[in-house]
Scaffold this motif. Structure first.
Motif, PDB file in Angstrom:
ATOM      1  N   GLY A   9      35.643  -0.890 -13.620  1.00 35.59           N
ATOM      2  CA  GLY A   9      37.158  -0.399 -13.396  1.00 35.59           C
ATOM      3  C   GLY A   9      38.037  -1.104 -14.206  1.00 35.59           C
ATOM      4  O   GLY A   9      39.147  -1.515 -13.810  1.00 35.59           O
ATOM      5  N   GLN A  10      37.700  -1.359 -15.469  1.00 34.14           N
ATOM      6  CA  GLN A  10      38.553  -2.130 -16.362  1.00 34.14           C
ATOM      7  C   GLN A  10      39.805  -1.464 -16.915  1.00 34.14           C
ATOM      8  O   GLN A  10      39.643  -0.700 -17.827  1.00 34.14           O
ATOM      9  CB  GLN A  10      38.005  -2.875 -17.274  1.00 34.14           C
ATOM     10  CG  GLN A  10      37.060  -4.194 -16.941  1.00 34.14           C
ATOM     11  CD  GLN A  10      36.251  -4.788 -17.950  1.00 34.14           C
ATOM     12  OE1 GLN A  10      36.159  -4.257 -19.215  1.00 34.14           O
ATOM     13  NE2 GLN A  10      35.575  -5.983 -17.892  1.00 34.14           N
ATOM     14  N   HIS A  11      41.066  -1.936 -16.363  1.00 36.62           N
ATOM     15  CA  HIS A  11      42.237  -1.257 -17.120  1.00 36.62           C
ATOM     16  C   HIS A  11      43.189  -2.713 -17.169  1.00 36.62           C
ATOM     17  O   HIS A  11      43.758  -3.162 -16.304  1.00 36.62           O
ATOM     18  CB  HIS A  11      43.046  -0.474 -16.049  1.00 36.62           C
ATOM     19  CG  HIS A  11      42.288   0.965 -15.967  1.00 36.62           C
ATOM     20  ND1 HIS A  11      42.173   2.028 -16.746  1.00 36.62           N
ATOM     21  CD2 HIS A  11      41.454   1.235 -14.753  1.00 36.62           C
ATOM     22  CE1 HIS A  11      41.349   2.822 -16.361  1.00 36.62           C
ATOM     23  NE2 HIS A  11      40.731   2.454 -15.278  1.00 36.62           N
ATOM     24  N   PHE A  12      43.358  -3.092 -18.568  1.00 34.96           N
ATOM     25  CA  PHE A  12      44.057  -4.224 -18.888  1.00 34.96           C
ATOM     26  C   PHE A  12      45.476  -4.128 -18.781  1.00 34.96           C
ATOM     27  O   PHE A  12      46.135  -3.313 -19.820  1.00 34.96           O
ATOM     28  CB  PHE A  12      43.367  -4.986 -19.894  1.00 34.96           C
ATOM     29  CG  PHE A  12      41.842  -5.573 -19.708  1.00 34.96           C
ATOM     30  CD1 PHE A  12      41.554  -5.644 -18.311  1.00 34.96           C
ATOM     31  CD2 PHE A  12      41.292  -5.594 -20.888  1.00 34.96           C
ATOM     32  CE1 PHE A  12      40.267  -6.126 -18.241  1.00 34.96           C
ATOM     33  CE2 PHE A  12      39.902  -6.351 -20.451  1.00 34.96           C
ATOM     34  CZ  PHE A  12      39.651  -6.353 -19.245  1.00 34.96           C
ATOM     35  N   LEU A  13      46.113  -4.962 -18.167  1.00 29.39           N
ATOM     36  CA  LEU A  13      47.913  -4.999 -18.228  1.00 29.39           C
ATOM     37  C   LEU A  13      48.149  -5.330 -19.587  1.00 29.39           C
ATOM     38  O   LEU A  13      47.615  -6.490 -20.197  1.00 29.39           O
ATOM     39  CB  LEU A  13      48.072  -5.983 -17.256  1.00 29.39           C
ATOM     40  CG  LEU A  13      49.421  -6.176 -16.443  1.00 29.39           C
ATOM     41  CD1 LEU A  13      49.793  -4.705 -16.464  1.00 29.39           C
ATOM     42  CD2 LEU A  13      49.645  -6.957 -15.536  1.00 29.39           C
ATOM     43  N   LYS A  14      48.954  -4.839 -20.194  1.00 31.19           N
ATOM     44  CA  LYS A  14      49.564  -4.892 -21.671  1.00 31.19           C
ATOM     45  C   LYS A  14      51.035  -5.176 -21.641  1.00 31.19           C
ATOM     46  O   LYS A  14      51.631  -5.412 -22.515  1.00 31.19           O
ATOM     47  CB  LYS A  14      49.223  -3.744 -22.469  1.00 31.19           C
ATOM     48  CG  LYS A  14      49.799  -2.578 -22.306  1.00 31.19           C
ATOM     49  CD  LYS A  14      49.532  -1.489 -23.395  1.00 31.19           C
ATOM     50  CE  LYS A  14      50.183  -0.156 -22.928  1.00 31.19           C
ATOM     51  NZ  LYS A  14      50.013   0.856 -24.062  1.00 31.19           N
ATOM     52  N   ASP A  15      51.682  -4.727 -20.562  1.00 30.24           N
ATOM     53  CA  ASP A  15      53.299  -4.767 -20.251  1.00 30.24           C
ATOM     54  C   ASP A  15      53.714  -6.133 -19.870  1.00 30.24           C
ATOM     55  O   ASP A  15      53.390  -6.714 -18.781  1.00 30.24           O
ATOM     56  CB  ASP A  15      53.709  -4.103 -19.237  1.00 30.24           C
ATOM     57  CG  ASP A  15      55.095  -3.436 -19.330  1.00 30.24           C
ATOM     58  OD1 ASP A  15      56.012  -4.793 -19.534  1.00 30.24           O
ATOM     59  OD2 ASP A  15      55.647  -2.440 -18.955  1.00 30.24           O
ATOM     60  N   GLU A  16      54.329  -7.008 -20.820  1.00 30.28           N
ATOM     61  CA  GLU A  16      54.632  -8.444 -20.526  1.00 30.28           C
ATOM     62  C   GLU A  16      55.847  -8.691 -19.631  1.00 30.28           C
ATOM     63  O   GLU A  16      55.658  -9.438 -18.687  1.00 30.28           O
ATOM     64  CB  GLU A  16      55.100  -8.961 -22.091  1.00 30.28           C
ATOM     65  CG  GLU A  16      54.052  -9.296 -23.117  1.00 30.28           C
ATOM     66  CD  GLU A  16      52.808  -9.969 -22.488  1.00 30.28           C
ATOM     67  OE1 GLU A  16      53.230 -10.849 -21.537  1.00 30.28           O
ATOM     68  OE2 GLU A  16      51.688  -9.637 -23.016  1.00 30.28           O
ATOM     69  N   ASN A  17      56.668  -7.572 -19.266  1.00 31.03           N
ATOM     70  CA  ASN A  17      57.521  -7.414 -18.183  1.00 31.03           C
ATOM     71  C   ASN A  17      56.832  -7.509 -17.001  1.00 31.03           C
ATOM     72  O   ASN A  17      57.314  -8.284 -16.193  1.00 31.03           O
ATOM     73  CB  ASN A  17      58.601  -6.507 -18.357  1.00 31.03           C
ATOM     74  CG  ASN A  17      59.553  -6.600 -19.628  1.00 31.03           C
ATOM     75  OD1 ASN A  17      59.876  -7.993 -20.033  1.00 31.03           O
ATOM     76  ND2 ASN A  17      59.956  -5.480 -20.346  1.00 31.03           N
ATOM     77  N   GLN A 170      46.119  -0.674 -20.725  1.00 29.58           N
ATOM     78  CA  GLN A 170      45.348  -0.123 -21.522  1.00 29.58           C
ATOM     79  C   GLN A 170      43.825  -0.080 -21.109  1.00 29.58           C
ATOM     80  O   GLN A 170      43.231  -1.235 -20.851  1.00 29.58           O
ATOM     81  CB  GLN A 170      45.512  -1.144 -22.701  1.00 29.58           C
ATOM     82  CG  GLN A 170      44.280  -0.550 -24.148  1.00 29.58           C
ATOM     83  CD  GLN A 170      44.718   0.748 -24.565  1.00 29.58           C
ATOM     84  OE1 GLN A 170      45.965   1.184 -24.680  1.00 29.58           O
ATOM     85  NE2 GLN A 170      43.474   1.735 -24.655  1.00 29.58           N
ATOM     86  N   PRO A 171      43.154   1.016 -21.063  1.00 24.19           N
ATOM     87  CA  PRO A 171      43.651   2.495 -21.216  1.00 24.19           C
ATOM     88  C   PRO A 171      44.484   2.621 -20.045  1.00 24.19           C
ATOM     89  O   PRO A 171      44.233   2.058 -18.752  1.00 24.19           O
ATOM     90  CB  PRO A 171      42.358   3.216 -21.219  1.00 24.19           C
ATOM     91  CG  PRO A 171      41.364   2.501 -20.251  1.00 24.19           C
ATOM     92  CD  PRO A 171      41.835   0.989 -20.510  1.00 24.19           C
TER      93      PRO A 171
END
Length: 250
Positions: A9-17, A170-171
């Motif tokens: 279930g990997q969806h990695f956070l890419k939004d720094e805010n 991502q994704p």
């Protein structure tokens, strides 16, 4: 770098805010011991290691991510618990706080594990699938009010903080996300026992379309079941009413 594993279930956070908002929400809690669940590629971890004066630990199942974290954050080497969160023992003695972008495929189970540790989990800030977050904070009368709502709200004060779009990951997942904060209650609702409370709530909602009289009839004697309260359905009772009702159980 690393690869993404759908099986976990990997969806990695890419939004720094979004990362910074989660950290800011976390720092409104007071803590010295912190557990991060599912650090993955370190989106939150890189901020957490900068918080002074805390004992930080992280639990991560994926070997590849463990290697990546140790390579990029060497100070974490002795602090990573390489296991499934659902299988670990309580990671600290005494009070601690939890944070994480929780894997959606086990997020409800994570919540129930926190309930097992409720006497020591002072605060938790977590990213959940939006639907799950809405269930956790729902009040009586809502269609999504259920077992998760009642059991969690009995022991924690919960705040629905903010929503997060699919494009922040991502994704991108196929669902929207939301961040909530749980803070332990100083006083719980009076109940006969936690075991009775859990049994009653689960029985009531397992047949949520039925009146309570039909859904929980095995837990009460016939005289008690004549009370008008049992004309209601589970979703119409408050946390307090469920707690009070435990004293009338067989």
């Amino acid at each position: 770098m690393y690869t993404l594993k759908k099986s976990l279930g990997q969806h990695f956070l890419k939004d720094e805010n979004v990362c910074k908002k989660i950290i800011a929400s976390l720092q409104q809690c007071s803590f010295t011991k912190l557990l991060e669940i599912g650090p993955g590629g370190g989106a939150l971890t890189k901020y957490l290691i900068e918080i002074p004066g805390i004992d930080l630990r992280a639990v991560e199942l994926d070997s590849e991510k463990v290697d990546y974290l140790v390579m990029n954050f060497p100070d974490l080497k002795e602090k990573i618990i390489h296991k499934n969160f659902l299988d670990i023992n309580q990671p600290f003695e005494g009070k601690f706080t939890i944070v994480g972008n929780f894997p959606y495929n086990i997020s409800t189970q994570i919540l129930f594990k926190m309930l097992e540790w409720k006497n020591d989990v002072e605060c938790a800030v977590g990213m959940f699938q939006k639907e799950v977050a809405q269930r956790i904070v729902a009040k009586e009368g809502s269609k999504v009010y259920g077992i998760t709502s009642v059991l969690t709200q009995a022991f924690f004060n919960i705040e629905y903080l903010f929503e997060v779009s699919e494009q922040s990951f991502q994704p991108p997942p196929k669902v929207k996300s939301a961040v909530i904060r749980l803070r332990s209650k100083n006083e719980y609702a009076m109940m006969r026992s936690e075991e009775s409370f859990f049994r009653l709530v689960k029985a009531a909602f397992n047949q949520r379309r039925k009146t309570l009289r039909n859904a929980v009839r095995d837990l009460f004697d016939q005289t008690t079941l004549k009370d008008d309260l049992f004309n209601k359905r589970a979703e119409q009772l408050s946390v307090q009413q469920f707690a009070e009702l435990t004293f009338a159980m067989k």
